[in-house]
Design a protein around this motif. Sequence first.
Motif, PDB file in Angstrom:
ATOM      1  N   MET A 153      13.919  -3.057  16.015  1.00  0.00           N
ATOM      2  CA  MET A 153      13.998  -1.709  15.452  1.00  0.00           C
ATOM      3  C   MET A 153      13.661  -0.618  16.453  1.00  0.00           C
ATOM      4  O   MET A 153      13.858   0.571  16.173  1.00  0.00           O
ATOM      5  N   GLN A 154      13.148  -0.976  17.633  1.00  0.00           N
ATOM      6  CA  GLN A 154      12.898   0.047  18.652  1.00  0.00           C
ATOM      7  C   GLN A 154      14.226   0.493  19.251  1.00  0.00           C
ATOM      8  O   GLN A 154      15.235  -0.207  19.196  1.00  0.00           O
ATOM      9  N   GLY A 155      14.245   1.696  19.830  1.00  0.00           N
ATOM     10  CA  GLY A 155      15.452   2.177  20.488  1.00  0.00           C
ATOM     11  C   GLY A 155      15.842   3.570  20.050  1.00  0.00           C
ATOM     12  O   GLY A 155      15.069   4.292  19.412  1.00  0.00           O
ATOM     13  N   GLU A 156      17.069   3.954  20.372  1.00  0.00           N
ATOM     14  CA  GLU A 156      17.612   5.276  20.079  1.00  0.00           C
ATOM     15  C   GLU A 156      18.668   5.139  18.987  1.00  0.00           C
ATOM     16  O   GLU A 156      19.535   4.268  19.061  1.00  0.00           O
ATOM     17  N   TYR A 157      18.616   6.042  17.987  1.00  0.00           N
ATOM     18  CA  TYR A 157      19.467   5.871  16.812  1.00  0.00           C
ATOM     19  C   TYR A 157      20.046   7.187  16.300  1.00  0.00           C
ATOM     20  O   TYR A 157      19.361   8.214  16.275  1.00  0.00           O
ATOM     21  N   ALA A 158      21.299   7.099  15.876  1.00  0.00           N
ATOM     22  CA  ALA A 158      21.874   8.103  14.984  1.00  0.00           C
ATOM     23  C   ALA A 158      21.579   7.625  13.572  1.00  0.00           C
ATOM     24  O   ALA A 158      21.937   6.508  13.196  1.00  0.00           O
ATOM     25  N   VAL A 159      20.910   8.467  12.801  1.00  0.00           N
ATOM     26  CA  VAL A 159      20.384   8.049  11.501  1.00  0.00           C
ATOM     27  C   VAL A 159      21.048   8.855  10.386  1.00  0.00           C
ATOM     28  O   VAL A 159      21.327  10.043  10.549  1.00  0.00           O
ATOM     29  N   THR A 160      21.273   8.184   9.263  1.00  0.00           N
ATOM     30  CA  THR A 160      21.708   8.874   8.048  1.00  0.00           C
ATOM     31  C   THR A 160      20.757   8.505   6.921  1.00  0.00           C
ATOM     32  O   THR A 160      20.568   7.322   6.624  1.00  0.00           O
ATOM     33  N   VAL A 178       7.685   1.251  20.813  1.00  0.00           N
ATOM     34  CA  VAL A 178       6.615   0.292  20.554  1.00  0.00           C
ATOM     35  C   VAL A 178       5.327   0.858  21.129  1.00  0.00           C
ATOM     36  O   VAL A 178       5.201   1.043  22.341  1.00  0.00           O
ATOM     37  N   VAL A 179       4.370   1.130  20.260  1.00  0.00           N
ATOM     38  CA  VAL A 179       3.074   1.651  20.699  1.00  0.00           C
ATOM     39  C   VAL A 179       2.119   0.510  21.023  1.00  0.00           C
ATOM     40  O   VAL A 179       1.323   0.586  21.962  1.00  0.00           O
ATOM     41  N   GLU A 180       2.218  -0.584  20.236  1.00  0.00           N
ATOM     42  CA  GLU A 180       1.308  -1.709  20.436  1.00  0.00           C
ATOM     43  C   GLU A 180       2.002  -2.994  20.010  1.00  0.00           C
ATOM     44  O   GLU A 180       2.719  -3.020  19.013  1.00  0.00           O
ATOM     45  N   ASP A 181       1.787  -4.057  20.769  1.00  0.00           N
ATOM     46  CA  ASP A 181       2.308  -5.380  20.429  1.00  0.00           C
ATOM     47  C   ASP A 181       1.315  -6.414  20.926  1.00  0.00           C
ATOM     48  O   ASP A 181       1.192  -6.648  22.130  1.00  0.00           O
ATOM     49  N   THR A 182       0.568  -7.014  19.990  1.00  0.00           N
ATOM     50  CA  THR A 182      -0.424  -8.025  20.352  1.00  0.00           C
ATOM     51  C   THR A 182      -0.016  -9.411  19.867  1.00  0.00           C
ATOM     52  O   THR A 182      -0.845 -10.313  19.794  1.00  0.00           O
ATOM     53  N   GLY A 183       1.246  -9.575  19.529  1.00  0.00           N
ATOM     54  CA  GLY A 183       1.726 -10.869  19.055  1.00  0.00           C
ATOM     55  C   GLY A 183       1.853 -10.884  17.555  1.00  0.00           C
ATOM     56  O   GLY A 183       2.966 -10.876  17.014  1.00  0.00           O
ATOM     57  N   ASP A 184       0.728 -10.900  16.862  1.00  0.00           N
ATOM     58  CA  ASP A 184       0.764 -10.910  15.399  1.00  0.00           C
ATOM     59  C   ASP A 184       0.588  -9.514  14.806  1.00  0.00           C
ATOM     60  O   ASP A 184       0.421  -9.359  13.601  1.00  0.00           O
ATOM     61  N   ARG A 240       5.598   6.196  10.966  1.00  0.00           N
ATOM     62  CA  ARG A 240       5.167   5.049  11.763  1.00  0.00           C
ATOM     63  C   ARG A 240       5.160   3.817  10.885  1.00  0.00           C
ATOM     64  O   ARG A 240       4.872   3.894   9.686  1.00  0.00           O
ATOM     65  N   GLN A 241       5.490   2.666  11.466  1.00  0.00           N
ATOM     66  CA  GLN A 241       5.413   1.416  10.726  1.00  0.00           C
ATOM     67  C   GLN A 241       4.605   0.390  11.514  1.00  0.00           C
ATOM     68  O   GLN A 241       4.868   0.140  12.687  1.00  0.00           O
ATOM     69  N   ASP A 242       3.593  -0.187  10.857  1.00  0.00           N
ATOM     70  CA  ASP A 242       2.762  -1.240  11.437  1.00  0.00           C
ATOM     71  C   ASP A 242       3.097  -2.559  10.756  1.00  0.00           C
ATOM     72  O   ASP A 242       3.147  -2.637   9.514  1.00  0.00           O
ATOM     73  N   TRP A 243       3.287  -3.603  11.544  1.00  0.00           N
ATOM     74  CA  TRP A 243       3.600  -4.936  11.036  1.00  0.00           C
ATOM     75  C   TRP A 243       2.472  -5.891  11.421  1.00  0.00           C
ATOM     76  O   TRP A 243       2.104  -5.974  12.592  1.00  0.00           O
ATOM     77  N   ARG A 244       1.916  -6.598  10.428  1.00  0.00           N
ATOM     78  CA  ARG A 244       0.812  -7.527  10.679  1.00  0.00           C
ATOM     79  C   ARG A 244       1.130  -8.883  10.052  1.00  0.00           C
ATOM     80  O   ARG A 244       1.513  -8.963   8.881  1.00  0.00           O
TER      81      ARG A 244
END
Length: 331
Positions: free
Chosen positions: A52-59, A88-94, A117-121
């Motif tokens: 989901m990281q990157g540059e996007y044209a969004v609708t 990506v601000v942080e990536d520690t694996g999990d 912002r979206q955090d995934w754990r």
Amino acid sequence: MTVSSISKTVLVLASALALTACATTSQTATTAPMIERSQAQFEQDREAILAMQGEYAVTFDFIETVAIEPGYQLADQKTTPAREVVIVVEDTGDFIMLQHLLLAGPEESPFIVKHWRQDWRYEPATVLAFEGFDEWSIEAVPASERAGAWSQTVYQVDDSPRYAAVARWDHGVDASTWEPPVSWRPLPRRDDTTRDDYDAIAAVNRHTITEWGWVHDQDNSKLNLRDGVEREIVREIGTNTYVRTELAGVEAAHDYWDATADYWARVREHFLNLEAQPAGTRFHIEDDQDGTLLYGPLLEAGQRILFGLSDTEGAWDDAEPLLNQQISVIE
């Protein structure tokens, strides 16, 4: 640029922040078998999130579909284009943190607005739950529900929580999908600033990752929670489409983040300390519909850093009293 002009620009661009609608925390527990995921599946999960990281044209596209309340008139469809960078601000694996930055105005020289912002754990012990009327609780996630699953917690432009949920990724041949149970969230700003006939959204919040980008779609029910009675007034479908592209002026987004990252880390820490409280803790976050009590001043402080009118310490000195004033733990 003066402080006054920054303030005016932030308010003008507040309408851009009404673009997103985002989705929430589980209200009913379901019984699920214990599921163990292999290391390969875990890596597939991570790849889907990081895609989901990157540059996007969004609708952003929202349409009310079914009137439930007698006499209710469906609102006009709302479709809005946008340009976003996801970093990506942080990536520690999990744990993976993704920050969205909105490019507003001229393509070659955009004005950057810190967006959601979206955090995934992975296998979270607790998850945030929206209860309505600006109140949140911290809920324990049963072992059977968190095994092999990821929580997604979505935050507003000021890093206050918006919604959260837990689910397992499903990886197909051409797409990966994450779809949690129905959960609650506050009104999106596009409605919060224009209407007062409902109090929360019950939503299915679905992410689908494809070769060309990704889609965040939602099945929403708008709820009136007054008088202690939960009433559904209308149903809505939301489809936010992110098409991978090369954006002009994207350097401005990275310049903004380089300048303000330390300041926003301080703000995040304030909210993350709340989330670290034991399960059962409840808290209230107060702001007005236009965001003038919290999100407007916090964004403005970040802009002062960007334009050299303040440093991180000065901006934080302004932000911290507001956070302490507008956030309270409910006994």
